[in-house]
Design an enzyme around this catalytic site. Structure first.
Site, short mmCIF file in Angstrom:
data_model
loop_
_atom_site.label_atom_id
_atom_site.label_comp_id
_atom_site.label_asym_id
_atom_site.label_seq_id
_atom_site.Cartn_x
_atom_site.Cartn_y
_atom_site.Cartn_z
N SER A 1 -9.34 -21.84 -5.79
CA SER A 1 -10.37 -21.03 -6.48
C SER A 1 -9.74 -20.02 -7.44
O SER A 1 -10.23 -19.84 -8.57
CB SER A 1 -11.27 -20.32 -5.46
N HIS B 1 -10.65 -26.37 1.12
CA HIS B 1 -10.53 -24.95 0.74
C HIS B 1 -11.68 -24.18 1.43
O HIS B 1 -11.82 -24.26 2.65
CB HIS B 1 -10.55 -24.87 -0.80
N HIS C 1 -2.26 -24.45 6.64
CA HIS C 1 -2.29 -23.70 5.38
C HIS C 1 -1.15 -24.15 4.49
O HIS C 1 -0.09 -24.55 4.98
CB HIS C 1 -2.19 -22.19 5.63
N ARG D 1 -6.10 -12.79 8.46
CA ARG D 1 -7.55 -12.70 8.22
C ARG D 1 -8.30 -13.26 9.42
O ARG D 1 -9.40 -12.82 9.76
CB ARG D 1 -7.93 -13.46 6.94
N ASP E 1 -10.80 -19.50 7.96
CA ASP E 1 -12.08 -20.17 8.17
C ASP E 1 -12.38 -20.51 9.63
O ASP E 1 -13.51 -20.85 9.97
CB ASP E 1 -12.13 -21.46 7.33
#
Ligand code: CMX
Length: 440
Positions: free
Chosen positions: A240, A270, A317, A326, A372
């Site tokens: 992105s 993604h 990743h 995160r 995620d």
């Protein structure tokens, strides 16, 4: 007190000579070499992008303007009575590298309010789309539709010095950023809540107003603040961020660029992985008739997924080689706010089992969870169970990072992107598999 724009301009003027000097005096210094596997394998690890907004260390994870996630949350001014900082203050930090005071933050809050109104034709456009359109398609279309508002495009057509490009870019980026939460919330209420949009409340900050427009009670305002900040930036090479930067490098304006970046975020490898995680978890729970799984049952389900040729969403990743901070940050939120929630317990069980399965499988270079893997649990707990909407939330957050980046791209005059391609035959030649064809 200087405005954000004035402070940013000062920073830009201070920074420009650094970039100019690097190119002029040290342009031939090598940063590395490109191998055949990098050329074929998605340019992994090739150092050919520059950003100062954030940096991703494979072992430590993300730093925003030099600060870790906990440092960022601790440093920024907090919304009174809330645990998480103003998103607007974070925008200030990303753009300038300085932690704003409360006064400077509130100035941005007011500035965004003045820019927040979504044009009627955007709403009309959304309403013409079939309701089963994916919300990311709606979100991206809404952003693209607003391209006619671009100040950059207008000023460029009139004729403008390259040194001034950053100014209308900054205006476009602020205008967009201020409008995105309302667009996202409108899509949500139209698509999933019986077409009952909730009008914006101008007394609230971005996070508070978003929760209000979504129709979700406190502490969802803090969830929104946390979520937008955590998803904002992950240096420049992810799809992105890179797409937004690439499109902007052709001097396309912020609307064209962000819409393209959002399309990249909508890929299952993604941002869409946050939707996939919940889809996977729900399918698994349904198969078990809703009962709490054992570790063995979970292991089997993970192997079934891998053996059918699919990836385990939320794990792995391209850069990170440890648990994504995160993920950790959201896990800490869950431990504090929803420790006994069954879905949280299941996600924790996956965290216990999946890395071992992925290591045994032996393919993924990083068997640990990414951002995620945890995010859907929190949304689900607060009533947002329509998981195909989750990537839109990611998109609002990601816009903070990519829009700050393209403002700086313009300020530093970064060139149009144009890497060189080679043919397979050239690779075979370079590898020594074939001989260079004799030239006639
Ligand atoms: N499950 C199964 N296989 C995986 C895997 C996973 N979670 N992660 C990586 N692999 C596989 C890859 O598909 C690749 O297989 P092939 O050799 O057959 O092509 C192999 O392991 C090596 O891949 P890698 O170098 O470890 O990972 P990449 O840099 O190529 O890809 C990523 C990174 C994120 C796309 C990958 O880990 C993945 O597909 N994860 C699941 C989807 C996901 O969670 N994406 C979200 C990432 C965060 C975000 O951007 O939002």
């Amino acid at each position: 007190m200087a405005t954000l724009k004035e402070t940013l301009f000062k920073k830009i003027q201070e920074h420009r000579p650094r970039t100019t000097r690097l190119v002029k005096e040290f342009g031939d210094v090598k940063l590395g070499e490109v191998t055949i596997s990098q050329a074929i394998g998605g340019a992994r690890g090739v150092k050919c992008l520059v950003t100062d907004i954030s940096y991703l260390d494979p072992m430590e994870g993300i730093r925003f303007r030099g600060m870790t996630i906990p440092e960022t949350f601790a440093a920024l001014p907090k919304v009174p009575g809330c645990e998480y900082p103003y998103v607007e203050g974070f925008w200030y930090l990303l753009l300038t590298g300085e932690v704003p005071t409360m006064e400077q933050t509130l100035q941005v809050v007011e500035d965004f309010k003045a820019r927040a109104e979504v044009p009627r034709y955007v709403i009309d456009l959304l309403r013409t789309m079939p309701r089963d359109t994916h919300p990311m398609t709606m979100f991206s279309s809404a952003i693209l539709a607003m391209q006619r508002e671009s100040i950059f495009a207008k000023k460029y057509a009139e004729g403008m010095s390259k040194m001034d490009y950053w100014d209308p870019m900054y205006e476009d980026c602020c205008n967009l950023m201020a409008k995105l939460p309302e667009i996202a919330a409108y899509i949500y209420r139209m698509k999933y809540k019986g077409d009952t949009p909730i009008a914006s409340n101008k007394d609230l900050d971005m996070g508070g107003n978003f929760a209000h427009m979504m129709g979700i009670a406190k502490p969802y305002d803090d969830v929104a603040r946390m979520y937008f900040i955590l998803h904002s930036d992950h240096e420049s090479g992810n799809v992105s961020a890179h797409t937004t930067h690439l499109v902007a490098s052709a001097l396309s304006d912020a609307y064209y660029s962000l819409s393209a970046g959002i399309n990249g975020l909508a890929g299952p490898l993604h941002g869409l992985a946050n939707q996939e995680v919940l889809g996977w978890t729900q399918d698994f729970m349904n198969k078990l008739g809703g009962k709490v799984p054992t570790e063995e049952e979970l292991k089997k389900a993970l192997w079934d997924t891998l053996n059918s040729g699919q990836v385990i969403p939320g794990y792995g990743h391209a850069v990170l080689r440890k648990t994504d901070p995160r993920y950790t940050s959201q896990m800490e939120f869950c431990q504090k706010n929803l420790p006994d929630y069954p879905l949280f317990k299941l996600v924790n069980m996956i965290y216990k089992v999946a890395p071992g399965v992925l290591m045994e499988h032996g393919k993924a270079k990083n068997p640990w969870p990414n951002v995620d893997a945890q995010s859907g649990v929190i949304q689900w707990y607060y009533g947002l169970t329509e998981y195909d909407f989750y990537t839109v939330l990611f998109g609002v957050g990601r816009a903070l990072g990519v829009l700050a980046n393209i403002t700086w791209d313009r300020a530093l005059g970064y060139a149009i992107e144009r890497p060189k391609s080679v043919t397979t035959a050239m690779l075979e030649e370079a590898a020594g598999i074939t001989k260079k064809a004799a030239s006639n």
